[in-house]
Design an enzyme around this catalytic site. Structure first.
Site, PDB file in Angstrom:
ATOM      1  N   ASP A   1       0.865  -1.183   0.000  1.00  0.00           N
ATOM      2  CA  ASP A   1       0.000   0.000   0.000  1.00  0.00           C
ATOM      3  C   ASP A   1       0.897   1.227   0.000  1.00  0.00           C
ATOM      4  O   ASP A   1       1.853   1.302   0.787  1.00  0.00           O
ATOM      5  CB  ASP A   1      -0.895   0.020   1.245  1.00  0.00           C
ATOM      6  CG  ASP A   1      -1.960  -1.078   1.212  1.00  0.00           C
ATOM      7  OD1 ASP A   1      -2.066  -1.774   0.192  1.00  0.00           O
ATOM      8  OD2 ASP A   1      -2.669  -1.239   2.216  1.00  0.00           O
TER       9      ASP A   1
ATOM     10  N   ASP B   1     -14.529  -3.590  -0.727  1.00  0.00           N
ATOM     11  CA  ASP B   1     -14.158  -3.376   0.671  1.00  0.00           C
ATOM     12  C   ASP B   1     -15.432  -3.466   1.501  1.00  0.00           C
ATOM     13  O   ASP B   1     -16.360  -2.671   1.328  1.00  0.00           O
ATOM     14  CB  ASP B   1     -13.496  -2.011   0.844  1.00  0.00           C
ATOM     15  CG  ASP B   1     -12.230  -1.895   0.003  1.00  0.00           C
ATOM     16  OD1 ASP B   1     -11.497  -2.896  -0.087  1.00  0.00           O
ATOM     17  OD2 ASP B   1     -11.983  -0.818  -0.566  1.00  0.00           O
TER      18      ASP B   1
END
Length: 242
Positions: free
Chosen positions: A9, A131
């Site tokens: 990330d 998500d």
């Protein structure tokens, strides 16, 4: 044996990890993503999952050149997500040695565009990024909760040919407490033809074995691979043995 896909990330060109998708609970490792990707490759990884968190949060792809460097510097098959909103952005990534793009918020806000991308670019190269918090989708870098149920969304897109979905259990992400087995078991039973990539909470070999037992073939592992621990070494050994 279930495949580990290590994760990077990126915020401001550096590797970071969030807890439960919360930007205020950020750990910055101060590492160059290229170096980290090469290290993962040395462990035996064949694939890599990259999320541009700046783009996910703001919609501006400020880490694109870093992502391209990772692709050019390794032989990893890379999937990329975060703030991808236009056809030009998809084309730019797929023309830069990126294997697949993960589409999250745009799939929800512009479903017809997402379906077009499945047809235009190929179902192996367009993945859904979902998500999930309590079976409902969050968008815009986990900042906005919606009323859209994950099962309803998957039903719509699998009917249009969706082959792969990265499903992140937000409440488990970065917590090192194991994946949401019930969530993945439910989705896998409802959509047996869908390749589910489990994400969130995987921190030990036992987590991988549990996912494997319910039929999940791929799992994204992030924070656990950055830690200095015996379990981290065990996970790296798992990658070597694939």
């Amino acid at each position: 044996m279930i495949e580990i896909i290590p994760a990077i990330d990126i915020i401001n060109g550096e590797c970071v990890r969030l807890k439960q998708g919360d930007f205020s609970q950020k750990t910055t490792y101060g590492l160059d993503p290229v170096d980290v990707a090469k290290e993962f490759e040395s462990y035996g990884a064949k694939k890599l999952h990259i999320v541009d968190l700046d783009a996910a949060k703001t919609g501006r792809q400020k880490n694109i050149e870093t992502i391209k460097r990772v692709a050019l510097s390794t032989n990893l098959t890379i999937d990329v997500g975060g703030g991808i909103k236009t056809t030009a952005q998809v084309e730019n990534l797929l023309n830069s040695d990126i294997g697949a793009v993960n589409i999250g918020s745009t799939a929800l806000t512009q479903p017809e565009l997402f379906k077009n991308w499945l047809n235009w670019f190929g179902r192996d190269r367009i993945w859904l990024s979902a998500d999930v918090r309590k079976e409902h989708i969050s968008i815009n870098g986990w900042q906005k909760q919606t009323n859209t149920n994950i099962v309803k969304l998957l039903k719509e897109f699998t009917q249009c040919g969706l082959k792969t979905a990265v499903i992140t259990a937000i409440e488990r992400d970065g917590m090192m407490k194991g994946p949401d087995i019930k969530l993945y078991e439910k989705i896998n039973s409802l959509f047996p033809g869908l390749t589910i990539v489990a994400s969130g909470g995987v921190s030990a070999r036992v987590d991988l074995m549990e996912l494997d037992q319910i039929g999940i073939s791929k799992a994204i592992v992030g924070k656990a691979l950055y830690e200095t621990s015996q379990e981290s070494l065990n996970l790296k050994t798992w990658m070597k043995n694939l």
